[in-house]
Design an enzyme around this catalytic site. Structure first.
Site, PDB file in Angstrom:
ATOM      1  N   THR A 179       1.499 -14.731 -11.912  1.00 27.79           N
ATOM      2  CA  THR A 179       1.988 -13.513 -11.265  1.00 27.79           C
ATOM      3  C   THR A 179       3.505 -13.513 -11.367  1.00 27.79           C
ATOM      4  OG1 THR A 179       2.183 -14.626  -9.155  1.00 27.79           O
ATOM      5  CG2 THR A 179       0.098 -13.505  -9.587  1.00 27.79           C
ATOM      6  N   GLU A 325      -4.042 -10.162 -11.126  1.00 23.16           N
ATOM      7  CA  GLU A 325      -5.222 -10.757 -10.485  1.00 23.16           C
ATOM      8  C   GLU A 325      -6.513 -10.026 -10.828  1.00 23.16           C
ATOM      9  OE1 GLU A 325      -2.310 -10.222  -9.115  1.00 23.16           O
ATOM     10  OE2 GLU A 325      -1.829 -11.673  -7.534  1.00 23.16           O
ATOM     11  N   LYS A 434       9.502   2.559   7.341  1.00 24.23           N
ATOM     12  CA  LYS A 434       9.066   2.939   8.688  1.00 24.23           C
ATOM     13  C   LYS A 434      10.217   3.631   9.399  1.00 24.23           C
ATOM     14  CE  LYS A 434       5.846   1.648  12.110  1.00 24.23           C
ATOM     15  NZ  LYS A 434       5.001   0.643  12.714  1.00 24.23           N
ATOM     16  N   TRP A 439       5.254   6.091   9.004  1.00 24.57           N
ATOM     17  CA  TRP A 439       5.376   5.522   7.667  1.00 24.57           C
ATOM     18  C   TRP A 439       5.722   6.603   6.650  1.00 24.57           C
ATOM     19  CZ3 TRP A 439       5.726   0.511   7.445  1.00 24.57           C
ATOM     20  CH2 TRP A 439       5.059  -0.284   8.392  1.00 24.57           C
TER      21      TRP A 439
HETATM   22  P1  ADP Z   1       3.785  -7.714 -10.454  1.00 24.37           P
HETATM   23  O1  ADP Z   1       4.056  -6.325  -9.956  1.00 24.37           O
HETATM   24  O2  ADP Z   1       3.695  -8.715  -9.380  1.00 24.37           O
HETATM   25  O3  ADP Z   1       4.566  -8.020 -11.665  1.00 24.37           O
HETATM   26  P2  ADP Z   1       1.294  -6.976 -11.478  1.00 24.37           P
HETATM   27  O4  ADP Z   1       1.594  -6.596 -12.867  1.00 24.37           O
HETATM   28  O5  ADP Z   1       0.096  -7.742 -11.197  1.00 24.37           O
HETATM   29  O6  ADP Z   1       2.373  -7.854 -11.003  1.00 24.37           O
HETATM   30  O7  ADP Z   1       1.439  -5.717 -10.556  1.00 24.37           O
HETATM   31  C1  ADP Z   1       0.438  -5.304  -9.685  1.00 24.37           C
HETATM   32  C2  ADP Z   1       0.951  -4.238  -8.764  1.00 24.37           C
HETATM   33  O8  ADP Z   1       1.523  -3.165  -9.488  1.00 24.37           O
HETATM   34  C3  ADP Z   1      -0.120  -3.592  -7.947  1.00 24.37           C
HETATM   35  O9  ADP Z   1      -0.480  -4.380  -6.843  1.00 24.37           O
HETATM   36  C4  ADP Z   1       0.537  -2.285  -7.545  1.00 24.37           C
HETATM   37  O10 ADP Z   1       1.426  -2.456  -6.472  1.00 24.37           O
HETATM   38  C5  ADP Z   1       1.347  -1.951  -8.757  1.00 24.37           C
HETATM   39  N1  ADP Z   1       0.628  -0.967  -9.574  1.00 24.37           N
HETATM   40  C6  ADP Z   1      -0.125  -1.184 -10.663  1.00 24.37           C
HETATM   41  N2  ADP Z   1      -0.587  -0.025 -11.169  1.00 24.37           N
HETATM   42  C7  ADP Z   1      -0.115   0.960 -10.366  1.00 24.37           C
HETATM   43  C8  ADP Z   1      -0.239   2.383 -10.342  1.00 24.37           C
HETATM   44  N3  ADP Z   1      -0.921   3.040 -11.271  1.00 24.37           N
HETATM   45  N4  ADP Z   1       0.369   3.055  -9.343  1.00 24.37           N
HETATM   46  C9  ADP Z   1       1.092   2.424  -8.394  1.00 24.37           C
HETATM   47  N5  ADP Z   1       1.246   1.085  -8.371  1.00 24.37           N
HETATM   48  C10 ADP Z   1       0.654   0.356  -9.334  1.00 24.37           C
END
Ligand code: ADP
Length: 536
Positions: A179, A325, A434, A439
């Protein structure tokens, strides 16, 4: 009573054989650092992946051993995607945009034994090398080599003609990705043969990517993060041509490649498509051959204005959601039959949602009072489970802040589900604002600011306020050659949001900081604006 069906393991080796034998003449092409395009076929890819597997076994790599890659999107990386698992080993993709010390931490945590790298990344590896203990460094590409490195081509030469795949348990690990570690140390997610095959099959369905042998796919999504959204495996399974940009990620380079290679499906994060949109807006007639292309866009929210802009250019965005994940695709927004006559505006608002869970993925929204109803309004934490959702982290296990006692992944996203089954992300938990006890979704505000015709990019963060606790601050990048004022943006937002949600504060910058995967880096923005005093 058990079924009479065979117990047939789902493995990436099956996908490799299928691509190389049934679709042997389909193309695997990529841009080299010098911009020349190399063309292979799936038959070549199969032969070379099997050679890599045989060479790894001969080098003493055993089942479950980690073999890392530090590579751009290119043909040798695709060989590694298949060749490393074909040896029974685990493909560990390293994110080349991380700081060398973070990469070193990840290599050590994963206990990588061998690393394969692109020759152009040798200088990066020089910085990592003193801090890690890998046994062998294989370098793909031409270029002269330092004495501690070996040629990848020499390593695989003459190998693999009679290679026999190991018998693999379908639950065995085949890949691994860390991650990004925006909260705490990066953690390893381990993909399995079975999860990878099921994910590949499912993202190919018509209501997801609609992948077929007639497609030519361009993954701009990095192969070093979350398996490039699983597309290298899915496209090989279907026999679709695969084209890779190498290190050339500029808008014009990408559009030229899309046109030359007749790309029908391209994938990337919104920041990539913002650049491409600007290039198309500036020269709408320059790339006629990209018309009709579909794009899967995700990783962060797709602003509705972007969906509309690409529709005008004759290109269709499909919006998806996922995480490292979740292998990574969890949901995709597509229209149901009832939306056919709903009108364009209503269709765009459905397409801008994060979408319907893929088959085999379950989603629920959990608030303080338990599971929320599916009314499209009640927000809470998005929790997911399914066969390609991780149930723990490498070495760390399943900590309670990331997994529930009843076995769901806690995504850290705040979302709603509606009666039609669409999930919509309001925010990351840590990015919500907030204000006066209420929110405010930073994502909604960002999407709306980016809907202003003079805005290229915008991120909204919380800043401290003596009365309201927090207020939103919009950090805005104007399009080249354009100007936009705070008053104009406020007016634009007041037409869409109640007054208390609309930021009083706007900061204009030349560029927004981005994460290693191209998302707005809000932790950095929050630092940059730590002392900022909100108006009001
Ligand atoms: P990181 O952001 O930690 O680099 P990831 O690539 O696993 O790792 O990112 C996952 C996160 O990205 C999700 O939990 C969410 O917050 C965000 N995300 C992914 N796709 C979307 C989307 N289409 N719209 C909004 N947020 C998104």
């Amino acid at each position: 009573m058990l079924s009479t069906m065979m117990s047939y393991p789902l493995t990436t080796n099956h996908v490799l054989e299928r691509a190389g034998t049934l679709f042997g003449d389909r193309v695997v092409a990529w841009r080299r650092p010098d911009k020349t395009v190399v063309r292979h076929t799936y038959a070549d890819m199969r032969r070379r992946a099997r050679a890599l597997a045989a060479a790894l076994v001969a080098a003493g790599i055993g089942r479950g051993d980690r073999v890392a890659t530090l590579m751009w999107n290119n043909g040798p990386h695709l060989e590694a995607y298949f060749g490393i698992p074909a040896a029974g080993a685990v493909l560990h993709t390293l994110n080349l945009r991380l700081a060398p010390e973070d990469i070193a931490y990840i290599v050590n945590d994963a206990e990588d034994r061998i690393v394969i790298l692109d020759d152009v990344l040798l200088p990066l590896w020089e910085k990592i090398r003193p801090h890690v203990n890998v046994e062998r460094v294989l370098v793909a590409g031409a270029g002269s080599l330092p004495n501690w490195a070996e040629s990848y081509e020499a390593f695989i030469a003459g190998r693999g003609a009679d290679y026999v795949y190991p018998d693999l348990d379908e639950h065995a690990a085949c890949g691994m990705c860390y991650t990004s570690g925006t909260t705490g140390r990066p953690k390893g997610v381990v993909y399995g043969h079975r999860s990878t095959v099921l994910h590949s099959l499912t993202i190919a369905i018509p209501d997801c990517l609609g992948l077929s042998v007639n497609d030519a796919v361009l993954a701009v999504t990095p192969m070093f993060h979350a398996n490039s959204w699983g597309v290298p495996y899915a496209a090989a399974m279907m026999g679709a041509n695969q084209v890779f940009p190498g290190p050339h990620l500029g808008a014009e380079d990408l559009l030229d490649l899309m046109a030359e290679e007749r790309i029908t499906l391209a994938l990337g994060v919104p920041t990539i498509w913002m650049m491409i949109q600007q290039a198309l807006d500036a020269a709408p007639a320059r790339w006629p051959l990209v018309k009709g292309m579909r794009m899967m866009v995700g990783g962060s929210a797709v602003p509705p204005a972007m969906i509309r802009a690409f529709d005008r250019h004759g290109l269709t965005i499909k919006h998806g959601w996922g995480m490292t994940e979740t292998s990574p695709v969890g949901s995709l927004a597509w229209l149901k039959p009832q939306h056919a006559d709903a009108g364009y505006d209503a269709q765009v608002s459905v397409r801008a949602k994060q979408g319907i869970p893929l088959p085999l993925v379950e989603m629920r929204i959990v608030g303080d009072a338990g599971e929320q109803s599916h009314d499209g309004k009640s927000a809470g934490e998005l929790q997911v489970r399914g066969p390609w959702i991780t149930g723990s982290y490498f070495k760390v296990g399943a900590q309670p802040d990331k997994f529930t006692a009843d076995g769901w992944l806690r995504t850290g996203d705040v979302a709603t589900l509606d009666a039609e089954g669409y999930m919509r992300i309001a925010d990351r938990t840590k990015d919500l604002i907030k204000s006066g006890g209420e929110w405010i979704s930073s994502v909604d505000l960002e999407n709306a600011v980016m809907g202003h015709p003079a805005v290229a990019e915008a991120a909204v963060i919380a800043v401290a306020h003596p009365k309201w606790d927090e207020r939103p601050l919009a950090v805005v990048v104007a399009k080249p050659g354009q100007h936009v004022s705070a008053e104009a943006l406020r007016e634009h937002l007041l037409a869409q949001f109640p007054k208390w949600m609309v930021p009083d504060d706007y900061a204009f910058v030349d560029a927004l900081p981005k994460t290693s995967t191209g998302k707005f880096l809000k932790t950095k923005l929050r630092e940059d604006f730590r002392g900022y005093r909100a108006k009001g």
